[in-house]
Design an enzyme around this catalytic site. Structure first.
Site, PDB file in Angstrom:
ATOM      1  N   LYS A  78       0.865  -1.184   0.000  1.00 23.77           N
ATOM      2  CA  LYS A  78       0.000   0.000   0.000  1.00 23.77           C
ATOM      3  C   LYS A  78       0.897   1.227   0.000  1.00 23.77           C
ATOM      4  O   LYS A  78       1.611   1.516   0.948  1.00 23.77           O
ATOM      5  CB  LYS A  78      -0.928   0.071   1.209  1.00 23.77           C
ATOM      6  CG  LYS A  78      -1.986   1.150   0.950  1.00 23.77           C
ATOM      7  CD  LYS A  78      -2.662   1.700   2.181  1.00 23.77           C
ATOM      8  CE  LYS A  78      -1.960   2.820   2.883  1.00 23.77           C
ATOM      9  NZ  LYS A  78      -1.840   4.089   2.119  1.00 23.77           N
ATOM     10  N   CYS A 108      13.775   9.489   8.644  1.00 23.44           N
ATOM     11  CA  CYS A 108      13.649   8.932   9.987  1.00 23.44           C
ATOM     12  C   CYS A 108      14.981   8.900  10.715  1.00 23.44           C
ATOM     13  O   CYS A 108      15.033   9.045  11.923  1.00 23.44           O
ATOM     14  CB  CYS A 108      13.070   7.530   9.888  1.00 23.44           C
ATOM     15  SG  CYS A 108      13.918   6.546   8.657  1.00 23.44           S
ATOM     16  N   GLY A 150       6.758   4.037   8.851  1.00 20.18           N
ATOM     17  CA  GLY A 150       5.957   5.246   9.053  1.00 20.18           C
ATOM     18  C   GLY A 150       6.086   5.725  10.480  1.00 20.18           C
ATOM     19  O   GLY A 150       7.075   5.432  11.165  1.00 20.18           O
ATOM     20  N   GLU A 167       9.646  14.139  17.251  1.00 19.36           N
ATOM     21  CA  GLU A 167      10.148  14.118  15.882  1.00 19.36           C
ATOM     22  C   GLU A 167       9.478  15.243  15.086  1.00 19.36           C
ATOM     23  O   GLU A 167       8.261  15.267  14.942  1.00 19.36           O
ATOM     24  CB  GLU A 167       9.815  12.766  15.245  1.00 19.36           C
ATOM     25  CG  GLU A 167      10.439  12.593  13.897  1.00 19.36           C
ATOM     26  CD  GLU A 167      10.119  11.234  13.285  1.00 19.36           C
ATOM     27  OE1 GLU A 167       8.950  10.830  13.321  1.00 19.36           O
ATOM     28  OE2 GLU A 167      11.053  10.590  12.783  1.00 19.36           O
ATOM     29  N   GLU A 194      -0.557   7.901   0.118  1.00 14.51           N
ATOM     30  CA  GLU A 194      -1.541   8.676  -0.668  1.00 14.51           C
ATOM     31  C   GLU A 194      -0.887   9.766  -1.511  1.00 14.51           C
ATOM     32  O   GLU A 194      -1.363  10.095  -2.592  1.00 14.51           O
ATOM     33  CB  GLU A 194      -2.542   9.342   0.276  1.00 14.51           C
ATOM     34  CG  GLU A 194      -3.379   8.391   1.130  1.00 14.51           C
ATOM     35  CD  GLU A 194      -2.705   7.988   2.450  1.00 14.51           C
ATOM     36  OE1 GLU A 194      -1.529   7.556   2.435  1.00 14.51           O
ATOM     37  OE2 GLU A 194      -3.354   8.091   3.495  1.00 14.51           O
ATOM     38  N   GLU A 215       9.379  -0.057  11.013  1.00 14.55           N
ATOM     39  CA  GLU A 215      10.456   0.948  10.949  1.00 14.55           C
ATOM     40  C   GLU A 215       9.797   2.282  11.229  1.00 14.55           C
ATOM     41  O   GLU A 215       9.044   2.791  10.400  1.00 14.55           O
ATOM     42  CB  GLU A 215      11.088   0.979   9.554  1.00 14.55           C
ATOM     43  CG  GLU A 215      11.711  -0.314   9.098  1.00 14.55           C
ATOM     44  CD  GLU A 215      13.015  -0.617   9.783  1.00 14.55           C
ATOM     45  OE1 GLU A 215      13.483   0.197  10.602  1.00 14.55           O
ATOM     46  OE2 GLU A 215      13.558  -1.693   9.498  1.00 14.55           O
TER      47      GLU A 215
END
Ligand code: NAD
Length: 508
Positions: A182, A291, A235, A392, A185, A257
């Protein structure tokens, strides 16, 4: 619903393009122009993709191939990536705003070599290992089999859509699985193009399926789907927790992750100019939307002012602007949502008492009126308890935290975080640097370097930065089940342990 002059992209299910009633608009983060429309997947598309993957796995067109046959197809796919590199770069930049140098060197540049690595692992994959055991309770032959799980699924973020997809597709295919991806978007274009490349290279239909759709709907469906045996997610930590919860209903394998708040410990014996450049690279590559970015610089008092002055001077030389211009150093952030989020953190930092050394706002000027721009920003006067040091931000923002000069104090600050994805240590003395590196709690520690991610070495997080590792020689293990087959060789009933239940049979 195709918009005139703008290409419409469909999903890829069972080797065929699949459209949807609704669509997403993909807009260029640098100027907000419409780049493409993309079919917006639904629960039915998620179910169809899983069914196609299951059918292909059971048919054996890929799952039953020998290691070298898989290797050959995967190498052809890697060649296809290289042949289509310009188109992939354009698709990536126009959707996620990476600069052309970053897309060529990282976002797309890493795709073919990383996929080649997985192709070679496919060729070397040992599905079976025979073990002859000592004669207790019986002499036996034992076979350890590493079998593909079946249908795997990957859920991807927007920042490195292609490479992070390949970190899942590569090992899944190398071990003989079928997979559903997936895409995010906002940035599905390069991944959808990859699906076509894979088909042209000879990957059988249904082995790779790429769908789109909203995360809480389509992503959640994959996480809970009873026919999906493994879910691999990259994500945010918040969504990672959610996926783990949903996946627990069917006890599927999960790898995550997630986010990070990377700290670099600077020792007092460094070359200031070198560390200044490394710190900027660490927090500004892809506008800090990585990340493993280094977002906390932990600096001894003795060199603090000189290092900050040098960082500020060097940031003043960076060119922000059109991502397609080779001279551009800093592009936009990916979306209005991300822009608003970073600006809100800049506000928080100032309210907390952090001092802006450079940046701290959106840039001004006609060329920045459209698009989502944030100036590279450095804060001093930061302590590790502030939100700007703990959460973050995912933007080009670095906080500088002072320590007295005792490296254990610096390590304690670095480790005081819920995250543990990456870290760095800078020193002119390798023994001192290694001492710190061993004490830092993170999955990757760079000594006198930053952002080095290579396919041969594992990547993943400690603490709330994740679960499991991607890349490295063991990557395929995350996509296999272990089966032990025990074969009794004694031919003697009495040599077995059956007497724990059965007494001797008088009739014999
Ligand atoms: P996100 O978690 O919001 O979205 C990631 C993906 O999850 C998207 O495809 C989204 O549609 C989907 N999703 C959202 N809600 C879902 C749900 N309830 N169930 C299933 N799927 C769902 O993350 P993002 O904003 O796209 O990416 C930024 C985050 O990703 C940052 O926190 C960053 O640190 C992290 N990240 C981590 C790594 C790593 O390797 N550790 C790499 C890149 C990004």
């Amino acid at each position: 619903m195709a918009t005139v002059g703008v290409q419409h992209h469909k999903m890829f299910i069972g080797g065929q393009e699949a459209d949807a009633d609704d669509s997403y608009e993909i807009r260029n983060p640098a100027n907000e122009e419409l780049v493409a429309t993309v079919a917006k997947g639904t629960l039915e598309h998620a179910d169809a993709a899983v069914a196609a993957a299951k059918k292909s796995f059971e048919a054996g067109s890929w799952s039953q191939l020998g290691p070298d046959d898989r290797r050959q197809v995967m190498l052809a796919i890697a060649d296809g990536i290289s042949e289509n590199i310009d188109e992939l770069i354009e698709a990536e930049i126009s959707a996620n705003g990476a600069t052309i140098r970053q897309a060529g060197g990282f976002h797309i540049g890493l795709a073919a070599p990383h996929f080649t690595y997985f192709a070679e692992l496919a060729g070397k994959f040992e599905a079976e290992e025979g073990i002859h055991t000592a004669p207790y309770p019986t002499i036996s032959q034992n076979i350890l089999r590493r079998e593909p799980i079946g249908v795997c699924a990957g859920i991807l973020p927007w920042n490195f859509p292609l490479v992070l997809a390949l970190w899942k597709i590569g090992p899944a295919l190398a071990a003989g699985n079928s997979i559903v991806i997936k895409a995010d978007e906002k940035t599905p274009l390069s991944t959808l193009l990859f699906a076509k490349i894979a088909k042209e290279a000879g990957l059988p239909d249904g082995v790779l399926n790429i769908i789109t759709g909203d995360g809480p709907e389509v992503g959640a469906r994959l996480s809970g789907h009873p026919d999906v045996g493994k879910i691999a997610f990259t994500g945010s930590t918040a969504v990672g927790r959610e996926i783990m919860k949903v996946a627990s209903q069917t006890v599927k394998k999960v790898s995550l992750e997630l986010g990070g708040k990377g700290a670099a410990v600077v020792l007092d014996d460094v070359d200031i100019n070198t560390v200044a450049d490394a710190a900027i690279f660490g927090c500004c590559l892809y506008s800090g939307q990585m990340c493993e970015s280094i977002t906390r610089l932990i600096v001894p008092e003795s060199i603090h002012d000189e290092l900050v002055a040098r960082i500020v001077k060097r940031i003043g030389t960076l060119k922000m602007g059109d991502p397609f211009d080779f001279d551009t150093d800093i592009g936009p952030v990916v979306s209005k949502r991300q822009h608003d989020r970073v600006l809100s953190y800049l506000k928080v930092a100032q309210e907390e008492g952090a001092v802006v050394a450079v940046g701290g706002k959106a840039p001004e000027g006609a060329e920045f009126e459209k698009g989502y721009w944030i100036e590279p920003t450095v804060y001093t006067n930061v302590t590790n308890d502030m939100r700007i040091a703990r959460e973050e931000v995912f933007g080009p923002v670095l906080v500088v935290i002072k320590y007295s000069g005792d490296s254990d104090e610096a390590v304690a600050i670095a480790n005081d975080s819920i995250y543990g994805l990456s870290g760095a240590v800078w020193s002119g003395d390798y023994e001192r640097a290694l001492d710190v590196a061993q004490k830092l709690q993170a999955g990757t520690i760079w000594v006198n370097d930053v952002h080095m991610v290579t396919p041969e070495l594992p990547f993943g997080g400690y603490k709330q930065s994740g679960l499991g590792r991607e890349l490295g020689p063991d990557a395929l293990k995350e996509y296999t089940e272990v089966k032990h087959i025990h074969i009794d060789l004694s031919q003697k009933l009495e040599a077995r342990a059956y007497d724990l239940v059965l007494s001797s049979d008088d009739e014999d």
